[in-house]
Scaffold this motif. Structure first.
Motif, PDB file in Angstrom:
ATOM      1  N   ASP A  75       0.694  -0.934  -0.275  1.00  0.00           N
ATOM      2  CA  ASP A  75       0.066  -0.023   0.228  1.00  0.00           C
ATOM      3  C   ASP A  75       0.619   1.017   0.060  1.00  0.00           C
ATOM      4  OD1 ASP A  75      -2.270  -1.772  -0.194  1.00  0.00           O
ATOM      5  OD2 ASP A  75      -2.194  -1.746   2.512  1.00  0.00           O
ATOM      6  N   THR A  76       0.792   2.861  -0.826  1.00  0.00           N
ATOM      7  CA  THR A  76       1.269   3.649  -1.252  1.00  0.00           C
ATOM      8  C   THR A  76       1.633   3.833   0.328  1.00  0.00           C
ATOM      9  OG1 THR A  76      -0.320   4.847  -1.775  1.00  0.00           O
ATOM     10  CG2 THR A  76       0.824   3.564  -3.493  1.00  0.00           C
ATOM     11  N   ASP A  77       0.233   3.903   0.919  1.00  0.00           N
ATOM     12  CA  ASP A  77       0.176   4.741   2.286  1.00  0.00           C
ATOM     13  C   ASP A  77       0.613   3.579   3.863  1.00  0.00           C
ATOM     14  OD1 ASP A  77      -2.150   2.920   2.573  1.00  0.00           O
ATOM     15  OD2 ASP A  77      -3.170   4.528   3.367  1.00  0.00           O
ATOM     16  N   ILE A  78       1.558   3.158   3.683  1.00  0.00           N
ATOM     17  CA  ILE A  78       1.676   2.093   4.361  1.00  0.00           C
ATOM     18  C   ILE A  78       2.591   2.962   5.798  1.00  0.00           C
ATOM     19  CG2 ILE A  78       3.735   1.811   3.815  1.00  0.00           C
ATOM     20  CD1 ILE A  78       3.948  -1.174   4.575  1.00  0.00           C
TER      21      ILE A  78
ATOM     22  N   VAL B  16      13.163  -3.994   8.308  1.00  0.00           N
ATOM     23  CA  VAL B  16      12.842  -5.282   8.669  1.00  0.00           C
ATOM     24  C   VAL B  16      11.614  -5.691   8.641  1.00  0.00           C
ATOM     25  CG1 VAL B  16      12.422  -6.320  11.125  1.00  0.00           C
ATOM     26  CG2 VAL B  16      14.858  -4.672  10.169  1.00  0.00           C
ATOM     27  N   LEU B  17      10.608  -4.599   8.127  1.00  0.00           N
ATOM     28  CA  LEU B  17       9.080  -5.675   7.830  1.00  0.00           C
ATOM     29  C   LEU B  17       9.249  -5.506   6.790  1.00  0.00           C
ATOM     30  CD1 LEU B  17       6.390  -2.814   9.981  1.00  0.00           C
ATOM     31  CD2 LEU B  17       7.309  -5.306  10.696  1.00  0.00           C
ATOM     32  N   LEU B  18       9.628  -4.569   5.779  1.00  0.00           N
ATOM     33  CA  LEU B  18       9.856  -5.140   4.449  1.00  0.00           C
ATOM     34  C   LEU B  18      10.385  -6.499   4.151  1.00  0.00           C
ATOM     35  CD1 LEU B  18       9.704  -1.578   2.583  1.00  0.00           C
ATOM     36  CD2 LEU B  18       8.329  -2.741   2.390  1.00  0.00           C
TER      37      LEU B  18
ATOM     38  N   HIS C 225       1.461   5.010   7.130  1.00  0.00           N
ATOM     39  CA  HIS C 225       0.008   5.991   7.855  1.00  0.00           C
ATOM     40  C   HIS C 225      -0.397   4.935   8.657  1.00  0.00           C
ATOM     41  CE1 HIS C 225       1.091   8.851   4.461  1.00  0.00           C
ATOM     42  NE2 HIS C 225       1.137   9.484   6.059  1.00  0.00           N
ATOM     43  N   ASP C 226      -0.118   3.109   8.043  1.00  0.00           N
ATOM     44  CA  ASP C 226      -1.255   2.820   9.200  1.00  0.00           C
ATOM     45  C   ASP C 226      -0.745   2.564  10.609  1.00  0.00           C
ATOM     46  OD1 ASP C 226      -1.537  -0.072  10.245  1.00  0.00           O
ATOM     47  OD2 ASP C 226      -1.835  -0.292   8.405  1.00  0.00           O
ATOM     48  N   ILE C 227      -1.439   1.977  10.953  1.00  0.00           N
ATOM     49  CA  ILE C 227      -1.396   2.468  12.571  1.00  0.00           C
ATOM     50  C   ILE C 227      -0.700   1.211  13.508  1.00  0.00           C
ATOM     51  CG2 ILE C 227      -3.714   1.326  13.419  1.00  0.00           C
ATOM     52  CD1 ILE C 227      -2.512   4.352  15.063  1.00  0.00           C
ATOM     53  N   LYS C 228      -0.917   0.272  12.096  1.00  0.00           N
ATOM     54  CA  LYS C 228      -0.041  -0.800  12.978  1.00  0.00           C
ATOM     55  C   LYS C 228       2.084  -0.722  12.848  1.00  0.00           C
ATOM     56  CE  LYS C 228      -2.863  -4.566  12.520  1.00  0.00           C
ATOM     57  NZ  LYS C 228      -3.094  -5.647  11.887  1.00  0.00           N
ATOM     58  N   ILE C 229       1.949  -0.186  11.981  1.00  0.00           N
ATOM     59  CA  ILE C 229       3.219   0.383  11.701  1.00  0.00           C
ATOM     60  C   ILE C 229       3.810   2.038  12.294  1.00  0.00           C
ATOM     61  CG2 ILE C 229       4.850   1.311   9.603  1.00  0.00           C
ATOM     62  CD1 ILE C 229       3.746  -1.464   9.231  1.00  0.00           C
ATOM     63  N   ARG C 230       2.617   2.422  11.902  1.00  0.00           N
ATOM     64  CA  ARG C 230       3.363   3.481  13.344  1.00  0.00           C
ATOM     65  C   ARG C 230       3.752   2.844  14.956  1.00  0.00           C
ATOM     66  NH1 ARG C 230       1.429   8.660  10.756  1.00  0.00           N
ATOM     67  NH2 ARG C 230       3.133   9.649  11.826  1.00  0.00           N
ATOM     68  N   LYS C 231       2.542   2.118  15.313  1.00  0.00           N
ATOM     69  CA  LYS C 231       3.196   2.063  16.646  1.00  0.00           C
ATOM     70  C   LYS C 231       5.041   1.163  16.461  1.00  0.00           C
ATOM     71  CE  LYS C 231      -1.447   1.689  18.220  1.00  0.00           C
ATOM     72  NZ  LYS C 231      -2.720   0.864  19.228  1.00  0.00           N
ATOM     73  N   ILE C 232       5.121   0.407  15.803  1.00  0.00           N
ATOM     74  CA  ILE C 232       6.206  -0.490  15.377  1.00  0.00           C
ATOM     75  C   ILE C 232       7.388   0.426  15.519  1.00  0.00           C
ATOM     76  CG2 ILE C 232       7.542  -1.970  14.098  1.00  0.00           C
ATOM     77  CD1 ILE C 232       4.606  -3.388  13.461  1.00  0.00           C
ATOM     78  N   MET C 233       7.189   1.407  14.201  1.00  0.00           N
ATOM     79  CA  MET C 233       7.870   3.081  13.835  1.00  0.00           C
ATOM     80  C   MET C 233       8.279   3.355  15.473  1.00  0.00           C
ATOM     81  SD  MET C 233       7.069   3.826  10.528  1.00  0.00           S
ATOM     82  CE  MET C 233       8.617   5.359  10.285  1.00  0.00           C
ATOM     83  N   ARG C 234       7.312   3.527  16.269  1.00  0.00           N
ATOM     84  CA  ARG C 234       7.131   4.567  17.202  1.00  0.00           C
ATOM     85  C   ARG C 234       8.187   3.651  18.485  1.00  0.00           C
ATOM     86  NH1 ARG C 234       4.217   8.236  20.368  1.00  0.00           N
ATOM     87  NH2 ARG C 234       3.818   9.288  18.487  1.00  0.00           N
ATOM     88  N   SER C 235       8.281   2.305  18.802  1.00  0.00           N
ATOM     89  CA  SER C 235       8.824   1.926  19.631  1.00  0.00           C
ATOM     90  C   SER C 235      10.050   1.090  19.044  1.00  0.00           C
ATOM     91  CB  SER C 235       7.684   0.582  19.666  1.00  0.00           C
ATOM     92  OG  SER C 235       8.477  -0.812  20.643  1.00  0.00           O
ATOM     93  N   ASN C 236       9.904   0.671  17.814  1.00  0.00           N
ATOM     94  CA  ASN C 236      11.789   0.364  17.152  1.00  0.00           C
ATOM     95  C   ASN C 236      12.244   1.182  16.778  1.00  0.00           C
ATOM     96  OD1 ASN C 236       9.448  -1.887  17.791  1.00  0.00           O
ATOM     97  ND2 ASN C 236      11.026  -2.697  17.652  1.00  0.00           N
ATOM     98  N   GLY C 237      12.106   2.392  15.817  1.00  0.00           N
ATOM     99  CA  GLY C 237      12.563   3.385  15.566  1.00  0.00           C
ATOM    100  C   GLY C 237      12.379   3.231  13.730  1.00  0.00           C
ATOM    101  N   PRO C 238      12.603   4.104  13.247  1.00  0.00           N
ATOM    102  CA  PRO C 238      12.631   4.028  11.865  1.00  0.00           C
ATOM    103  C   PRO C 238      13.318   2.850  10.576  1.00  0.00           C
ATOM    104  CG  PRO C 238      14.612   5.816  12.631  1.00  0.00           C
ATOM    105  CD  PRO C 238      13.706   5.275  13.749  1.00  0.00           C
ATOM    106  N   GLN C 239      13.834   2.973  11.364  1.00  0.00           N
ATOM    107  CA  GLN C 239      14.861   0.336  11.172  1.00  0.00           C
ATOM    108  C   GLN C 239      13.598  -0.293  10.847  1.00  0.00           C
ATOM    109  OE1 GLN C 239      15.595   2.076  13.424  1.00  0.00           O
ATOM    110  NE2 GLN C 239      15.676   0.309  14.621  1.00  0.00           N
ATOM    111  N   SER C 240      12.654   0.189  11.323  1.00  0.00           N
ATOM    112  CA  SER C 240      11.431  -0.383  11.283  1.00  0.00           C
ATOM    113  C   SER C 240      11.090  -1.264   9.718  1.00  0.00           C
ATOM    114  CB  SER C 240      10.693  -0.352  12.405  1.00  0.00           C
ATOM    115  OG  SER C 240      10.521  -0.202  13.372  1.00  0.00           O
ATOM    116  N   ILE C 241      10.715  -0.120   9.348  1.00  0.00           N
ATOM    117  CA  ILE C 241      10.008  -0.508   7.615  1.00  0.00           C
ATOM    118  C   ILE C 241      11.296  -0.981   6.830  1.00  0.00           C
ATOM    119  CG2 ILE C 241       9.518   0.813   5.903  1.00  0.00           C
ATOM    120  CD1 ILE C 241       7.443   1.054   7.722  1.00  0.00           C
TER     121      ILE C 241
END
Length: 137
Positions: free
Chosen positions: A15-18, A38-40, A20-36
């Protein structure tokens, strides 16, 4: 000799707005910008290998950490947070040590409709109305 049929996908929708997904936002807030990253990496492994799940073990943890350039402990923390926010299914993770979700399975189902032999193994199935085959041994 025929080449074995690939179980996974060659590409997967994102999704182009990945971000903005609340789950992604919570993961990023908790684990930092490298979270994306790792998830990818995890999603690429999930969709590329079996198509709708990935076995989680020490080797995979190491490979993901090595791919992204972070510690294995950081990968573990991220996976734990992803399970906590329901990005990955907790019940299947605890029972089978796999990473999957209803959304991953729905995207796999949609992408695999044109593939022969498409199936989701019964014990891993989180969605209904999908062709189910028993797990291979």
């Amino acid at each position: 000799m025929a080449r074995p049929i690939k179980e996974g996908l060659d590409y997967f929708p994102l999704d182009t707005d990945i971000i903005h997904d609340i789950k992604i936002r919570k993961i990023m807030r908790s684990n930092g910008p490298q979270s994306i990253a790792v998830l990818l990496d995890l999603l690429g492994n999930i969709y590329g290998d079996h198509g709708y799940y990935m076995q989680w073990d020490d080797d995979v943890r190491f490979l993901v950490a090595d791919d992204v350039g972070i510690s294995e402990a950081a990968v573990d923390e991220l996976v734990s947070k992803a399970i906590q926010v329901d990005f990955f299914d907790e019940k299947l993770f605890k029972k089978y040590s796999i990473l999957t979700s209803k959304g991953i399975q729905k995207r796999y189902q949609k992408a695999s409709k044109r593939k022969s032999g498409f199936c989701i193994q019964k014990p891993y199935n989180l969605i209904v109305n999908v062709h189910i085959n028993p797990p291979s041994r």
